[in-house]
Write a protein that holds these residues in place. Sequence first.
Motif, short mmCIF file in Angstrom:
data_model
loop_
_atom_site.label_atom_id
_atom_site.label_comp_id
_atom_site.label_asym_id
_atom_site.label_seq_id
_atom_site.Cartn_x
_atom_site.Cartn_y
_atom_site.Cartn_z
N LEU A 1 0.82 -1.21 0.00
CA LEU A 1 0.00 0.00 0.00
C LEU A 1 0.85 1.26 0.00
CD1 LEU A 1 -2.79 -1.07 2.53
CD2 LEU A 1 -2.91 -1.03 0.03
N TRP A 2 1.93 1.25 0.79
CA TRP A 2 2.80 2.42 0.85
C TRP A 2 3.44 2.69 -0.51
CZ3 TRP A 2 5.02 6.78 1.64
CH2 TRP A 2 6.36 6.98 1.30
N THR A 3 3.90 1.64 -1.18
CA THR A 3 4.52 1.81 -2.48
C THR A 3 3.52 2.33 -3.50
OG1 THR A 3 6.09 0.03 -2.01
CG2 THR A 3 5.80 0.64 -4.32
N ALA A 4 2.28 1.87 -3.45
CA ALA A 4 1.25 2.36 -4.37
C ALA A 4 1.01 3.85 -4.14
CB ALA A 4 -0.04 1.57 -4.17
N ALA A 5 0.88 4.25 -2.89
CA ALA A 5 0.68 5.67 -2.58
C ALA A 5 1.89 6.49 -3.01
CB ALA A 5 0.43 5.83 -1.08
N TRP A 6 3.08 5.97 -2.78
CA TRP A 6 4.33 6.64 -3.17
C TRP A 6 4.36 6.86 -4.68
CZ3 TRP A 6 7.93 4.03 -6.27
CH2 TRP A 6 9.18 4.64 -6.41
N LEU A 7 3.95 5.87 -5.44
CA LEU A 7 3.95 5.97 -6.90
C LEU A 7 2.96 7.04 -7.38
CD1 LEU A 7 4.83 4.89 -9.68
CD2 LEU A 7 3.08 3.11 -9.45
N VAL A 8 1.75 7.02 -6.85
CA VAL A 8 0.73 7.98 -7.28
C VAL A 8 1.12 9.40 -6.88
CG1 VAL A 8 -1.66 8.70 -6.92
CG2 VAL A 8 -1.13 6.28 -7.27
N ILE A 9 1.58 9.57 -5.65
CA ILE A 9 1.95 10.91 -5.16
C ILE A 9 3.12 11.47 -5.95
CG2 ILE A 9 2.90 12.17 -3.20
CD1 ILE A 9 1.23 10.28 -1.40
N THR A 10 4.10 10.64 -6.26
CA THR A 10 5.25 11.11 -7.03
C THR A 10 4.82 11.58 -8.41
OG1 THR A 10 6.72 9.57 -5.87
CG2 THR A 10 7.51 10.49 -7.94
N CYS A 11 3.97 10.81 -9.08
CA CYS A 11 3.50 11.22 -10.41
C CYS A 11 2.70 12.52 -10.34
CB CYS A 11 2.66 10.11 -11.03
SG CYS A 11 3.60 8.63 -11.48
N ALA A 12 1.88 12.67 -9.29
CA ALA A 12 1.10 13.90 -9.14
C ALA A 12 2.01 15.10 -8.87
CB ALA A 12 0.10 13.73 -8.00
N LEU A 13 3.01 14.91 -8.02
CA LEU A 13 3.96 15.99 -7.74
C LEU A 13 4.74 16.37 -8.99
CD1 LEU A 13 5.37 15.05 -4.21
CD2 LEU A 13 3.95 17.02 -4.80
N ALA A 14 5.12 15.38 -9.78
CA ALA A 14 5.85 15.66 -11.02
C ALA A 14 5.01 16.53 -11.95
CB ALA A 14 6.24 14.36 -11.70
#
Length: 223
Positions: free
Chosen positions: A99-112
């Motif tokens: 779950l943490w990795t999924a959130a990390w992936l989505v948040i990183t793409c949104a921040l980018a």
Amino acid sequence: MHTQSVESPPRPPEERRTASWAGALALCTALLLALVAVRWYPLMTLDGDIAETTHRWAVAESGVTQAFRILTDWVWDPWTMRILAAVVAIWLVWRRAALWTAAWLVITCALASAIQQTMKAAVDRPRPTWPDPVDSAHYAAFPSGHAMTATVVCGLLLWLLHRHGAAPVLWRAAVAVAVISVLGVGLTRVWLGVHWATDVVGGWLLGALVVVLAMLVHTRRRT
């Protein structure tokens, strides 16, 4: 009374290397940003020469141009890349243990995406203009959103594959697809006359910087 100082544990070698890459990428990105912002004449001249040459080719080679439009508008479009990242995040959630990795992936793409749009607005660089354009695009030019998004998504997914010990055949195939996608989308944007070459380089640098910083965050949380 003697007081013993407590030192923080040294960083693992992998984390030190990643931090060094982040510093180098940040320096290169800042330098290119400064040169573009002040419209450094030699760089602007080089951009113009490349743009004029590729535009002549694009007008002359209509079949190649049409193929590049399909690739850039559908295969390598930023929304295609974001959907790919979202599918991977959903798969990670389905696994429940990531779950943490999924959130990390989505948040990183949104921040980018947010960084990309903020920088476009701040630099406000005009796109190339042509009397006979072969394609069109919106918003300011620097950095290339296509190049940055492809770099971020491909970089993050490659790192996840590497961390999870992908089979050699899968790993080599993924690297080949990622390299072709990141380099290819940059080429299409310049060929179609909607970006200067330095816009693409800036997108690559910024995307790589986001990926490396995200790797640091993920590694430190795990540690």
